[in-house]
Scaffold this motif. Structure first.
Motif, PDB file in Angstrom:
ATOM      1  N   TRP A  79       0.859  -1.318  -0.050  1.00 57.68           N
ATOM      2  CA  TRP A  79       0.193  -0.044  -0.091  1.00 57.68           C
ATOM      3  C   TRP A  79       0.840   1.200   0.081  1.00 57.68           C
ATOM      4  O   TRP A  79       0.537   2.164  -0.358  1.00 57.68           O
ATOM      5  CB  TRP A  79      -1.024   0.097   1.230  1.00 57.68           C
ATOM      6  N   SER A  80       2.002   1.196   0.636  1.00 58.80           N
ATOM      7  CA  SER A  80       2.922   2.473   0.579  1.00 58.80           C
ATOM      8  C   SER A  80       3.510   2.604  -0.494  1.00 58.80           C
ATOM      9  O   SER A  80       4.230   3.746  -0.813  1.00 58.80           O
ATOM     10  CB  SER A  80       3.901   2.035   1.706  1.00 58.80           C
ATOM     11  N   GLY A  81       3.508   1.580  -1.525  1.00 63.82           N
ATOM     12  CA  GLY A  81       4.070   1.900  -2.731  1.00 63.82           C
ATOM     13  C   GLY A  81       5.471   1.071  -2.923  1.00 63.82           C
ATOM     14  O   GLY A  81       6.321   1.629  -3.883  1.00 63.82           O
ATOM     15  N   ARG A  82       6.076   0.588  -2.008  1.00 65.06           N
ATOM     16  CA  ARG A  82       7.500   0.091  -1.868  1.00 65.06           C
ATOM     17  C   ARG A  82       7.621  -1.001  -2.927  1.00 65.06           C
ATOM     18  O   ARG A  82       8.564  -1.023  -3.466  1.00 65.06           O
ATOM     19  CB  ARG A  82       7.689  -0.226  -0.476  1.00 65.06           C
ATOM     20  N   PHE A  83       6.545  -1.903  -2.947  1.00 64.84           N
ATOM     21  CA  PHE A  83       6.759  -3.045  -3.733  1.00 64.84           C
ATOM     22  C   PHE A  83       5.465  -3.062  -4.374  1.00 64.84           C
ATOM     23  O   PHE A  83       4.383  -2.742  -3.957  1.00 64.84           O
ATOM     24  CB  PHE A  83       6.875  -4.116  -2.918  1.00 64.84           C
ATOM     25  N   LYS A  84       5.393  -3.609  -5.572  1.00 65.27           N
ATOM     26  CA  LYS A  84       4.122  -3.656  -6.732  1.00 65.27           C
ATOM     27  C   LYS A  84       3.231  -4.868  -6.424  1.00 65.27           C
ATOM     28  O   LYS A  84       1.961  -4.636  -6.422  1.00 65.27           O
ATOM     29  CB  LYS A  84       4.606  -3.841  -8.202  1.00 65.27           C
ATOM     30  N   SER A  85       3.720  -5.853  -5.747  1.00 60.56           N
ATOM     31  CA  SER A  85       3.045  -7.179  -5.552  1.00 60.56           C
ATOM     32  C   SER A  85       3.770  -7.907  -4.251  1.00 60.56           C
ATOM     33  O   SER A  85       4.956  -7.480  -4.162  1.00 60.56           O
ATOM     34  CB  SER A  85       2.991  -8.013  -6.811  1.00 60.56           C
ATOM     35  N   ARG A  86       3.011  -9.003  -4.132  1.00 59.96           N
ATOM     36  CA  ARG A  86       3.483  -9.643  -2.836  1.00 59.96           C
ATOM     37  C   ARG A  86       4.729 -10.727  -3.185  1.00 59.96           C
ATOM     38  O   ARG A  86       5.664 -11.133  -2.655  1.00 59.96           O
ATOM     39  CB  ARG A  86       2.382 -10.834  -2.440  1.00 59.96           C
ATOM     40  N   ASP A  87       4.799 -11.128  -4.800  1.00 57.74           N
ATOM     41  CA  ASP A  87       6.019 -11.742  -5.116  1.00 57.74           C
ATOM     42  C   ASP A  87       7.254 -10.978  -5.203  1.00 57.74           C
ATOM     43  O   ASP A  87       8.558 -11.591  -5.034  1.00 57.74           O
ATOM     44  CB  ASP A  87       5.696 -12.000  -6.400  1.00 57.74           C
ATOM     45  N   ASN A 103       5.232   4.684   8.125  1.00 56.30           N
ATOM     46  CA  ASN A 103       5.022   6.309   8.232  1.00 56.30           C
ATOM     47  C   ASN A 103       4.306   6.788   6.975  1.00 56.30           C
ATOM     48  O   ASN A 103       3.547   7.617   7.128  1.00 56.30           O
ATOM     49  CB  ASN A 103       6.371   6.866   8.605  1.00 56.30           C
ATOM     50  N   LYS A 104       4.648   6.291   5.874  1.00 53.31           N
ATOM     51  CA  LYS A 104       4.360   6.787   4.577  1.00 53.31           C
ATOM     52  C   LYS A 104       2.681   6.481   4.598  1.00 53.31           C
ATOM     53  O   LYS A 104       1.956   7.509   4.284  1.00 53.31           O
ATOM     54  CB  LYS A 104       5.027   6.230   3.689  1.00 53.31           C
ATOM     55  N   LEU A 105       2.140   5.244   5.137  1.00 51.31           N
ATOM     56  CA  LEU A 105       0.852   4.750   5.057  1.00 51.31           C
ATOM     57  C   LEU A 105       0.249   5.705   6.190  1.00 51.31           C
ATOM     58  O   LEU A 105      -0.923   6.318   6.064  1.00 51.31           O
ATOM     59  CB  LEU A 105       0.681   3.601   5.615  1.00 51.31           C
ATOM     60  N   TYR A 111      -3.673  12.467   5.485  1.00 53.04           N
ATOM     61  CA  TYR A 111      -4.470  13.329   4.615  1.00 53.04           C
ATOM     62  C   TYR A 111      -5.894  12.824   4.226  1.00 53.04           C
ATOM     63  O   TYR A 111      -6.523  13.758   3.782  1.00 53.04           O
ATOM     64  CB  TYR A 111      -3.324  13.219   3.165  1.00 53.04           C
ATOM     65  N   ILE A 112      -6.176  11.682   4.093  1.00 54.34           N
ATOM     66  CA  ILE A 112      -7.589  11.321   3.815  1.00 54.34           C
ATOM     67  C   ILE A 112      -8.511  11.804   4.969  1.00 54.34           C
ATOM     68  O   ILE A 112      -9.567  12.288   4.890  1.00 54.34           O
ATOM     69  CB  ILE A 112      -7.552   9.695   3.666  1.00 54.34           C
ATOM     70  N   MET A 113      -7.936  11.606   6.121  1.00 54.75           N
ATOM     71  CA  MET A 113      -8.966  12.243   7.116  1.00 54.75           C
ATOM     72  C   MET A 113      -9.076  13.604   7.337  1.00 54.75           C
ATOM     73  O   MET A 113     -10.499  14.284   7.405  1.00 54.75           O
ATOM     74  CB  MET A 113      -8.142  11.837   8.780  1.00 54.75           C
ATOM     75  N   ILE A 114      -8.060  14.597   6.749  1.00 54.17           N
ATOM     76  CA  ILE A 114      -8.254  15.895   6.563  1.00 54.17           C
ATOM     77  C   ILE A 114      -9.102  15.928   5.690  1.00 54.17           C
ATOM     78  O   ILE A 114     -10.024  16.989   5.575  1.00 54.17           O
ATOM     79  CB  ILE A 114      -6.848  16.281   6.414  1.00 54.17           C
ATOM     80  N   GLY A 115      -9.093  15.236   4.497  1.00 53.00           N
ATOM     81  CA  GLY A 115      -9.896  15.692   3.339  1.00 53.00           C
ATOM     82  C   GLY A 115     -11.443  15.363   3.762  1.00 53.00           C
ATOM     83  O   GLY A 115     -12.274  16.342   3.318  1.00 53.00           O
ATOM     84  N   LEU A 116     -11.603  14.313   4.316  1.00 56.89           N
ATOM     85  CA  LEU A 116     -12.957  13.819   4.881  1.00 56.89           C
ATOM     86  C   LEU A 116     -13.628  14.979   5.967  1.00 56.89           C
ATOM     87  O   LEU A 116     -14.617  15.425   5.653  1.00 56.89           O
ATOM     88  CB  LEU A 116     -13.025  12.502   5.567  1.00 56.89           C
TER      89      LEU A 116
END
Length: 165
Positions: A79-87, A103-105, A111-116
């Motif tokens: 989810w943080s974008g470090r890897f694209k898949s579990r493999d 921390n990134k997540l 940011y999502i909570m601020i937007g909401l």
């Protein structure tokens, strides 16, 4: 009253004397002057480092003495974008990589909570203006509710009075 005035004057004089003492040309300047150490600093010679090849100088993205990521850690890494898949996730991942991903997540969630929050505030303003257009207010609602309570209490008191012999 007189003691209070004396106390304030005494405090002001103490502050003034403290400022004069610490100022460069004031009273007691020779006492407040900071003395610098004139002893030369001893430096230790740095040990000579062997020349490293380019392959040794480049470190991998993760340090080997890490730990085996759990399923939740794998989700966080994806989810943080470090890897694209579990493999793509290696068997052992460093603690620093997992902490950075968490921390990134966490920042993304903030940011999502601020937007909401902003969206809900805008929605409340719109709903409030619509209610004002219909002449609805909290004061009116409270007055109606209290009137209903009074009617119910009056009915209960009349029923109780009729039952009493």
């Amino acid at each position: 009253m007189m003691l209070n005035t004396i106390s304030r004057t005494r405090g002001a004089l103490g502050t003034l004397l403290g400022q004069l003492r610490s100022s460069p040309g004031g009273i007691g300047a020779h006492i407040a002057r900071r003395r610098l150490c004139t002893k030369p600093q001893e430096t230790q010679p740095q040990p000579a480092t062997p020349v490293q090849s380019h392959a040794e100088a480049v470190r991998p993205a993760y340090k080997m003495p890490g730990h085996r990521p759990t399923e939740n850690d794998k989700r966080v890494l994806i989810w943080s974008g470090r890897f694209k898949s579990r493999d793509q996730i290696p068997e052992f991942v460093s603690h620093e990589m997992i902490d950075a991903s968490r921390n990134k997540l966490r920042v993304k969630a903030c940011y999502i909570m601020i937007g909401l929050t902003v969206l809900s505030c805008v929605a409340m303003v719109i709903l409030g203006k619509q209610a004002a257009g219909r002449n609805e207010s909290l004061l009116g609602w409270n007055m109606e509710r209290k009137a209903r309570w009074r009617e119910e209490a009056g009915r209960e008191s009349t029923v109780a009075a009729e039952k009493a012999p």
